[in-house]
Design a protein around this motif. Structure first.
Motif, PDB file in Angstrom:
ATOM      1  N   SER A 236      -3.792  10.951 -14.348  1.00 33.48           N
ATOM      2  CA  SER A 236      -3.375  10.117 -13.219  1.00 33.48           C
ATOM      3  C   SER A 236      -3.560   8.640 -13.548  1.00 33.48           C
ATOM      4  O   SER A 236      -2.734   7.794 -13.194  1.00 33.48           O
ATOM      5  N   TYR A 237      -4.641   8.356 -14.269  1.00 29.11           N
ATOM      6  CA  TYR A 237      -4.902   6.980 -14.710  1.00 29.11           C
ATOM      7  C   TYR A 237      -3.789   6.500 -15.641  1.00 29.11           C
ATOM      8  O   TYR A 237      -3.248   5.398 -15.470  1.00 29.11           O
ATOM      9  N   SER A 238      -3.429   7.322 -16.623  1.00 32.22           N
ATOM     10  CA  SER A 238      -2.415   6.941 -17.602  1.00 32.22           C
ATOM     11  C   SER A 238      -1.046   6.764 -16.960  1.00 32.22           C
ATOM     12  O   SER A 238      -0.271   5.872 -17.338  1.00 32.22           O
ATOM     13  N   LEU A 239      -0.729   7.616 -15.961  1.00 27.10           N
ATOM     14  CA  LEU A 239       0.593   7.600 -15.349  1.00 27.10           C
ATOM     15  C   LEU A 239       0.762   6.470 -14.334  1.00 27.10           C
ATOM     16  O   LEU A 239       1.814   5.828 -14.287  1.00 27.10           O
ATOM     17  N   LYS A 240      -0.274   6.196 -13.524  1.00 27.06           N
ATOM     18  CA  LYS A 240      -0.088   5.219 -12.453  1.00 27.06           C
ATOM     19  C   LYS A 240      -1.330   4.415 -12.079  1.00 27.06           C
ATOM     20  O   LYS A 240      -1.261   3.207 -11.886  1.00 27.06           O
TER      21      LYS A 240
END
Length: 309
Positions: free
Chosen positions: A141-145
């Motif tokens: 989730s961190y990497s995506l948004k």
């Protein structure tokens, strides 16, 4: 002088190509970053009884599994940030950004490492498996948004260190230590703030092009927050030694913690280690010595109630 034959030249080239491929692979899975996973061994500080050989083996396996899942996250993150990394003065030399490793090969490595790590984690301990899944979902989730939101990005990184520590406690059936976990959270936030500061200084005007939320940070804001995080780290660790550790001479580890933070700040300003905190653990001898002294005092305090000292 003996002349090299064609076979000798081919053999040397093959060895060089293999060595280069191995180095690229190690950079892809970020072996250097594995030093962050030593927080798993924090579980040895909070045993409900004397730790046996089997529990030590479990912690070693847990460390390796965290290395696997963190490498999986790094691969996905590098794929997502590929175009941005190509513009970064340092990250453009990463295997994917430099073109030395193809995206298809990186995805293949991810599909091998990630499912295998999750499966082995649940075999080791179901609660540890849950921690690994939470860590994976949180970081994806961190990497995506979520990395685009100011402060949220650092809170996620901080919680990752807390999860590492918590997993070690789970595996040794230890007692949770609220103040120690809080000190880990504040310490990782402190390291994260220094990393953002170094990124701003390195990228300057191009900082927002590389990471969207870097434009929301400023050197002035970070310089105001870092002293607060330093104080919170020292205070929460001090409360841990005063109220959660039976042997009170662990208060002598407080100056060691303070020195470690001061030393790290010095290295950040003078040696430029801020963007790579793991380099401090690998290269700086005073920090390594401080960690060894801290560990010796702390472990002796933990073993004293069992009559081993």
């Amino acid at each position: 002088m003996k002349q090299e034959t064609t076979l000798d030249v081919i053999e040397k080239k093959e060895k060089k190509d293999f060595a280069d491929a191995l180095i690229c692979f190690m950079k892809l899975i970020r072996v250097r970053q594995w030093s962050k996973n030593i927080f798993v061994f924090s579980g040895m500080l909070f045993p409900s009884q004397i730790i046996g050989f089997s529990q030590v083996v479990k912690l070693i396996i847990a460390f390796l599994l965290f290395c696997g899942i963190s490498s999986s996250v790094y691969i996905i993150n590098d794929i997502i940030d590929l175009k941005k990394d190509m513009l970064h003065p340092v990250k453009r030399f990463r295997p994917l950004a430099s073109g030395k490793i193809k995206v298809k090969f990186a995805l293949l490595i991810f599909y091998i490492i990630c499912p295998g790590t999750i499966l082995l984690s649940f075999f080791l301990n179901k609660y540890f498996g849950i921690v690994i899944c939470v860590y994976l979902l949180m970081n994806l989730s961190y990497s995506l948004k979520l990395k685009d939101f100011v402060f949220i990005d650092l809170l996620i990184i901080s919680f990752g260190f807390v999860l590492r520590t918590l997993s070690g406690i789970i595996l040794v059936h230890g007692k949770n230590s609220f103040w120690f976990l809080l000190s880990i959270a504040f310490l990782s936030l402190y390291l994260g703030m220094n990393k953002r500061k170094k990124e701003l200084l390195t990228l300057e005007e191009d900082s927002q092009n590389h990471r969207k939320n870097l434009g929301e940070y400023s050197i002035g804001l970070i310089n105001e927050i870092i002293p607060m995080l330093t104080a919170c780290t020292v205070i929460s660790y001090s409360f841990h030694t005063l109220y959660e550790v039976k042997v009170k001479y662990t208060i002598f580890t407080i100056p060691i913690v303070v020195y470690g933070i001061f030393r790290y700040q010095y290295l950040t300003d003078k040696a430029g280690y801020g963007e790579s905190p793991e380099l401090v653990l690998l290269k700086d001898r005073p920090i390594v010595l401080a960690l060894l002294v801290w560990g010796a005092i702390y472990m002796s305090a933990k073993l004293l109630p069992y009559g081993l000292f």
